[in-house]
Scaffold this motif. Structure first.
Motif, PDB file in Angstrom:
ATOM      1  N   VAL A  70     -18.288  32.223   9.694  1.00 52.43           N
ATOM      2  CA  VAL A  70     -16.830  32.057   8.637  1.00 52.43           C
ATOM      3  C   VAL A  70     -15.737  33.059  10.200  1.00 52.43           C
ATOM      4  CG1 VAL A  70     -15.228  33.809   6.885  1.00 52.43           C
ATOM      5  CG2 VAL A  70     -17.978  32.992   6.683  1.00 52.43           C
ATOM      6  N   GLY A 114     -18.930  36.337   4.504  1.00 53.84           N
ATOM      7  CA  GLY A 114     -19.312  36.354   5.663  1.00 53.84           C
ATOM      8  C   GLY A 114     -20.396  37.786   5.780  1.00 53.84           C
ATOM      9  N   ALA A 139     -16.228  26.486  11.944  1.00 54.42           N
ATOM     10  CA  ALA A 139     -16.228  26.812  10.536  1.00 54.42           C
ATOM     11  C   ALA A 139     -17.699  26.732  10.539  1.00 54.42           C
ATOM     12  CB  ALA A 139     -16.189  27.929   9.558  1.00 54.42           C
ATOM     13  N   THR A 175     -14.175  28.850   5.592  1.00 54.19           N
ATOM     14  CA  THR A 175     -16.340  28.761   5.537  1.00 54.19           C
ATOM     15  C   THR A 175     -17.039  28.242   4.587  1.00 54.19           C
ATOM     16  OG1 THR A 175     -17.600  31.051   4.059  1.00 54.19           O
ATOM     17  CG2 THR A 175     -15.600  30.137   3.269  1.00 54.19           C
TER      18      THR A 175
END
Length: 474
Positions: A145, A194, A139, A102
């Motif tokens: 994510v 996320g 990502a 992420t």
């Protein structure tokens, strides 16, 4: 990810990056503006028991290395690691781990979430063994994510002991593990930037078959919002029968009767009876693996077909192969991306929004032959330029921008269209159309591609026999 030249120091300090979960504190790494957390326990399970919440821990737990893959009876030997290069990780029955990539740890970011489910059938592989599906570049470049989830496979995930008392849905433990992982994502993904309301499942071959099974499992409802299935894999049994992987019958389903026959043969090899059934929880794995191998031999001798590990279509927990039995109407709101025409047709008939594609790029590394099943996966993950088999100067970067952009747009809103590609028209009953990804990508329909031509011809034949159908195109 293939080894790459680092442009900045990789950070993993005593107090950074840290995420606080209800189970304890996790330390990951920060590399090239991407936070990576590996080997996060999402569940725990004793052998042949349902997954439960993971144990909490004291202090800070390192999440810098991948967790173990599920122990395999037969280590999968890739037919060609040049085409599909892989990692090899230690194996264990303790395999309930997931990994996260992420760009932010801000809970209010609410980025789309893409969950990779590993392939290689239901008896080999893991979510971390494919270089092509490493989540770092996707990502970083598409602001999503990425999560990958390991689960039990083979006999550990799909041997049905439900006839022996307290073992419940053992014929579908692999699916139950995936559902446990998806529940963990629902409860924790905000901590990693996320959005739990925008979760897309993606899998190749066996992974796509597992997603197909999730569509037919009511317990998974509400845990994901869209699906992308790449070259869903047919079973070895189907191959034995000469079926194409596009055949609706080319699946890993087992009936309760078939599953019971298989279990009885395994127990016979181990000299375990109904009265001593609990011994199967304690025997060393090598003995269980030996018994499974012997059972596979005897199964073919006794029944004349290959033993297939996969979900048990019991009509309650798992409702069976969708293209063959019909997909559940409860799943009809799920948008779908797929390159499998039989699957696209079955889901479109169910009412699902479907985006069908064909990957037609001829790769010079294979003497310009047609691409192999799943060759598009590294393009969807922004990894094709790292792999020897998929890199074409000035072509690969452009095409993976188109395809990974479509993947991210689909995860964002359920529609793969974005500014960097031609308009992608959905596949519906009265319009046989799909996106052809190639050096120049464009929409194609019946009359321009053999796969759609075959479906069109079948429709025309059905119409001539008074069964409906017709010349359906854009």
């Amino acid at each position: 990810m293939y080894p790459k030249k680092l442009e900045a120091v990789v950070r993993s300090d005593p107090d950074f990056p840290i995420v606080n979960l209800k189970y304890g504190r996790l330390r990951g790494i920060l590399t090239d503006d991407v936070y990576i957390f590996r080997g996060i326990p999402y569940a725990k399970a004793e052998r042949f028991c349902a997954p439960e919440e993971p144990e909490s821990w004291e202090g800070v737990r390192n999440a810098r290395a991948y967790g173990a893959a599920c122990a395999e009876v037969h280590a999968d030997s890739s037919k060609d690691d040049f085409l599909n290069p892989r990692y090899a990780y230690p194996q264990s029955e303790d395999c309930h781990f997931l990994n996260i990539w992420t760009k932010t740890l801000e809970a209010d970011a609410k980025l789309p979430v893409i969950v990779w489910i590993g392939g290689r059938g239901f008896d080999c592989g893991s979510a971390t063994d494919d270089f092509a599906a490493d989540g770092e570049n996707l990502a970083q470049l598409e602001n999503v994510v990425v999560v990958s989830v390991n689960h039990r496979i083979g006999a550990l995930g799909y041997m049905d002991l439900s006839s022996y008392g307290a073992y419940g849905m053992t014929g579908n433990l692999g699916t139950m593990d995936l559902i446990a992982g998806l529940k963990w994502i629902q409860e924790n993904i905000l901590q990693f930037g996320g959005d739990p309301n925008r979760v897309t499942l993606i899998g190749q071959k066996g992974g796509a078959a597992k997603i197909q099974a999730l569509l037919q499992t009511p317990a998974a409802d509400g845990l994901y919002d869209r699906v992308c299935m790449i070259a869903p894999e047919g079973s070895r049994e189907a191959a034995d029968a000469g079926m194409s992987e596009n055949s609706p019958k080319a699946c890993f389903d087992r009936t309760p009767e078939e599953a019971k026959q298989c279990t009885e043969l395994v127990l016979e090899q181990l000299n375990i009876t109904a009265d001593t059934i609990h011994e199967i929880e304690q025997i060393p794995f090598y003995r269980l693996a030996w018994a499974v191998s012997k059972t596979e031999e005897r199964y073919r001798e006794t029944f004349g077909k290959t033993l297939v590990w996969g979900p048990v279509a019991d009509g309650r927990y798992y409702l069976g192969n969708g293209p063959l039995k019909g997909f559940r109407k409860e799943a009809s709101q799920i948008p779908v991306m797929t390159n499998n025409l039989a699957l696209a047709e079955a889901l479109a008939a169910n009412g699902n929004p479907v985006y069908y594609w064909e990957f037609s790029l001829k790769l010079p590394a294979c003497k310009d032959t047609a691409p192999w099943p799943g060759a598009e996966t590294p393009f969807l993950f922004h990894n094709a330029s790292y792999l020897e088999s998929t890199f074409i100067p000035e072509i690969t970067d452009s095409l993976e921008n188109t395809m990974a952009g479509a993947m991210a747009a689909f995860a964002d809103a359920g529609d793969p269209n974005h500014a960097g590609m031609p308009r992608w028209v959905p596949f519906v009953k009265n319009r046989l159309a799909g996106m052809r990804f190639d050096r120049t990508s464009r929409m194609v329909c019946a009359g321009e591609t053999p796969a759609l031509d075959s479906l069109h011809d079948a429709r025309e034949a059905a119409a001539g026999a008074g069964k409906g159908g017709g010349n359906l195109c854009i």
